[in-house]
Design an enzyme around this catalytic site. Structure first.
Site, mmCIF file in Angstrom:
data_model
loop_
_atom_site.group_PDB
_atom_site.id
_atom_site.type_symbol
_atom_site.label_atom_id
_atom_site.label_comp_id
_atom_site.label_asym_id
_atom_site.label_seq_id
_atom_site.Cartn_x
_atom_site.Cartn_y
_atom_site.Cartn_z
ATOM 1 N N VAL A 16 -16.547 26.177 -1.430
ATOM 2 C CA VAL A 16 -17.147 25.971 -0.100
ATOM 3 C C VAL A 16 -16.628 27.014 0.899
ATOM 4 O O VAL A 16 -17.406 27.584 1.676
ATOM 5 C CB VAL A 16 -16.855 24.538 0.416
ATOM 6 C CG1 VAL A 16 -17.514 24.324 1.772
ATOM 7 C CG2 VAL A 16 -17.351 23.504 -0.586
ATOM 8 N N LYS A 98 -14.135 14.742 1.989
ATOM 9 C CA LYS A 98 -14.555 13.330 2.047
ATOM 10 C C LYS A 98 -13.438 12.364 1.711
ATOM 11 O O LYS A 98 -13.317 11.309 2.314
ATOM 12 C CB LYS A 98 -15.779 13.054 1.185
ATOM 13 C CG LYS A 98 -15.964 13.767 -0.140
ATOM 14 C CD LYS A 98 -16.530 15.115 -0.200
ATOM 15 C CE LYS A 98 -16.005 15.909 -1.364
ATOM 16 N NZ LYS A 98 -16.971 16.196 -2.366
ATOM 17 N N GLU A 122 -20.323 16.754 8.713
ATOM 18 C CA GLU A 122 -21.646 16.550 8.123
ATOM 19 C C GLU A 122 -21.677 16.895 6.636
ATOM 20 O O GLU A 122 -22.360 16.256 5.838
ATOM 21 C CB GLU A 122 -22.675 17.409 8.874
ATOM 22 C CG GLU A 122 -24.107 17.152 8.492
ATOM 23 C CD GLU A 122 -24.550 15.724 8.713
ATOM 24 O OE1 GLU A 122 -24.694 15.309 9.861
ATOM 25 O OE2 GLU A 122 -24.753 14.998 7.721
ATOM 26 N N ILE A 129 -27.977 17.602 3.384
ATOM 27 C CA ILE A 129 -28.855 16.644 4.087
ATOM 28 C C ILE A 129 -28.148 16.180 5.367
ATOM 29 O O ILE A 129 -27.038 15.664 5.299
ATOM 30 C CB ILE A 129 -29.161 15.400 3.217
ATOM 31 C CG1 ILE A 129 -29.664 15.792 1.823
ATOM 32 C CG2 ILE A 129 -30.165 14.499 3.915
ATOM 33 C CD1 ILE A 129 -29.903 14.610 0.888
ATOM 34 N N GLY A 180 -19.989 24.874 -9.825
ATOM 35 C CA GLY A 180 -19.272 24.624 -8.570
ATOM 36 C C GLY A 180 -19.677 23.311 -7.903
ATOM 37 O O GLY A 180 -19.464 23.130 -6.708
ATOM 38 N N GLU A 183 -15.772 18.170 -8.427
ATOM 39 C CA GLU A 183 -14.463 18.245 -7.770
ATOM 40 C C GLU A 183 -13.474 18.945 -8.700
ATOM 41 O O GLU A 183 -13.691 18.981 -9.923
ATOM 42 C CB GLU A 183 -13.952 16.827 -7.484
ATOM 43 C CG GLU A 183 -14.839 16.023 -6.559
ATOM 44 C CD GLU A 183 -14.991 16.669 -5.195
ATOM 45 O OE1 GLU A 183 -13.995 16.841 -4.502
ATOM 46 O OE2 GLU A 183 -16.125 17.025 -4.835
ATOM 47 N N ASP A 194 -15.670 9.836 -5.627
ATOM 48 C CA ASP A 194 -16.258 10.723 -4.625
ATOM 49 C C ASP A 194 -17.419 10.018 -3.914
ATOM 50 O O ASP A 194 -17.535 10.080 -2.687
ATOM 51 C CB ASP A 194 -16.750 12.014 -5.302
ATOM 52 C CG ASP A 194 -17.364 12.974 -4.314
ATOM 53 O OD1 ASP A 194 -16.608 13.600 -3.542
ATOM 54 O OD2 ASP A 194 -18.609 13.093 -4.279
ATOM 55 N N LYS A 198 -17.747 8.897 0.152
ATOM 56 C CA LYS A 198 -18.868 9.261 1.020
ATOM 57 C C LYS A 198 -19.525 8.006 1.602
ATOM 58 O O LYS A 198 -19.938 7.985 2.756
ATOM 59 C CB LYS A 198 -19.899 10.072 0.229
ATOM 60 C CG LYS A 198 -19.388 11.452 -0.154
ATOM 61 C CD LYS A 198 -20.274 12.089 -1.207
ATOM 62 C CE LYS A 198 -19.836 13.513 -1.517
ATOM 63 N NZ LYS A 198 -20.478 14.068 -2.718
ATOM 64 N N GLY A 296 -22.568 22.194 -4.140
ATOM 65 C CA GLY A 296 -22.727 23.636 -4.343
ATOM 66 C C GLY A 296 -22.290 24.411 -3.115
ATOM 67 O O GLY A 296 -22.208 23.869 -2.002
HETATM 68 N N1 HSE Z 1 -18.363 16.916 -6.221
HETATM 69 C C1 HSE Z 1 -19.268 16.652 -5.158
HETATM 70 C C2 HSE Z 1 -20.594 16.229 -5.737
HETATM 71 C C3 HSE Z 1 -19.414 17.865 -4.306
HETATM 72 O O1 HSE Z 1 -20.823 16.473 -6.917
HETATM 73 O O2 HSE Z 1 -21.405 15.624 -5.030
HETATM 74 C C4 HSE Z 1 -20.185 17.637 -3.038
HETATM 75 O O3 HSE Z 1 -19.568 16.707 -2.195
#
Ligand code: HSE
Length: 418
Positions: A16, A98, A122, A129, A180, A183, A194, A198, A296
């Protein structure tokens, strides 16, 4: 923030961070200057001038010329210290972390109240999104009936590659890592951590709920079996890792992240590969569907860039649902219609089900469809053990099981064959 121009100190130069570096170079109109980048591993080759880099966080946090800290690392605890210090030093912060945000949300809310500094994130949910700002700004509390979303790109990518292109789980995961999306520790993706991080963030902006992610019922895709994919195919369903929330009566919200069968004509069934999707049900608009890349380098950097741009006009989250409305409460007091596949009936506490309406015994695996209380799933772990796989049925939430039972009984008494 009083500064007109944005002078950025960046923490992290992975997928990122490097994406953001490139994106900033292509958007000179933003007038945002990347002044320093703090990294952990100076020995790694970087695609940027060496004088940009430092390993000393204080070179960024205490540099008065820097007015924006962008934090895109993967170390939640170190990141919290960085973000807290930056906010206390009067800097605005943009974070994509996150895990850090979800685990430290109460403290971060408090620091924002105390300092008045802006913290934007965001990119931390659904990457490209713009879901956080939409939930925050557009929907009034009373209108937001339900949200159903795919919030993790890697697991969606793996499910797509396994079930549509017949890749093995490990091949699909490797591809997600190489692209990419995953995580650094892919267990966070695969086992649902993850996604639930979120979801904890989005529940705050949707309903004012402030709960640690470990208070939310969740799992990932680690137990999904090829036999489940066959059942899905027979029933014309897709299997997705779905985050769902629904307003129940008296200000309670049912919320969870679990694998789910989605009907082939549902919007989420169209979400493939690393894309994410969010379906919002609101009072008058009915259903709306948001769709975009959820992982990504550039899709995530695009959301970070949008936050940086928003800082030019001092944008802050107001946390409207938390501070200006009556916040909602997370509840596990509801029932779920689940499909379970397993190797042996002994592993399944059948008495814990309200009812079982379908069962099938194959040679290798057996499955059932039944209704069970969500609190039971939250308290127990048997459904994650012994190669048991749990997938929610479409429309899985049943608020009041007694009403359903009474209805069934009256139909039986009326001689209707169920
Ligand atoms: N590892 C996370 C995913 C990256 O695959 O959604 C984006 O937050």
């Amino acid at each position: 923030m009083q500064h007109q121009s944005l002078r950025i100190g960046l923490f992290g130069f992975g997928v990122v961070g490097e994406g953001l570096y490139k994106v900033l170079q292509q958007t000179p109109s933003l007038k945002a200057e990347l002044t320093k980048v703090c990294i952990k591993h100076p020995e790694k080759k970087r695609n940027a001038p060496t004088q940009l880099f430092t390993t000393d966080k204080n070179n960024l946090l205490w540099d008065e010329a820097i007015n924006v800290i962008v934090e895109v690392t993967d170390d939640a605890d170190a990141a919290f210290e960085i973000v807290a210090t930056a906010l206390r030093n009067g800097k605005a912060v943009v974070s994509a972390n996150k895990k850090m945000l979800a685990e430290h949300l109460p403290d971060l809310l408090q620091i924002q109240l105390e300092t008045g500094s802006s913290l934007l994130y965001e990119s931390a949910a659904c990457a490209s999104i713009p879901v956080i700002r939409n939930l925050e700004e557009y929907y009034d509390n009373d209108l937001l009936h339900a949200i159903k979303a795919i919030v993790n790109g890697s697991t969606n990518f793996i499910l797509t590659k396994m079930f549509e292109e017949q890749l093995s789980f490990s091949e699909a995961l490797l591809l997600a890592q190489q692209s990419g999306f995953a995580e650094s520790n892919p267990v966070l993706d695969v086992e649902g951590y993850d996604a639930v991080n979120k979801w904890a963030l989005l529940l705050n902006h949707a309903y004012g709920i402030v709960e640690h992610p470990n208070k939310i019922l969740f799992t990932g895709i680690q137990s999904i079996h090829t036999a489940d994919a066959q059942v899905a195919q027979e029933k014309k369903y897709e299997i997705k890792l779905v985050a769902q929330a629904k307003k129940l009566k008296e200000g309670n919200v049912a919320a969870f992240v679990l694998p789910q069968f989605t009907k082939s004509d549902e919007p989420l069934s169209f979400v493939k590969n690393e894309y994410n999707g969010v379906v919002i049900e609101s009072g008058f608009a009915d259903k709306q569907f948001f769709y975009g890349k959820g992982a990504g380098s550039f899709p995530t950097a695009s959301a970070v860039l949008s936050d940086i741009a928003a800082l030019r006009y001092q944008y802050k989250y107001e946390y409207k649902k938390l501070y200006h409305h009556q916040p909602h409460t997370l509840t596990h007091d509801f029932y779920l219609k689940v499909y379970l596949s397993f190797t042996d009936w002994h592993f399944i506490p059948k008495d814990d089900f309200e009812w079982i309406e379908e069962w099938h015994a194959g040679e290798e695996r057996k499955y059932l469809v039944g209704v069970i209380h969500a609190q039971h799933l939250y308290n127990q772990n048997w459904w994650k053990a012994n190669e048991t796989s749990l997938i929610l049925m479409p429309e899985p939430i049943i608020e009041n099981v007694e009403i359903v039972k009474l209805k069934k009984r009256s139909l039986e008494l009326a001689g209707v064959n169920l």
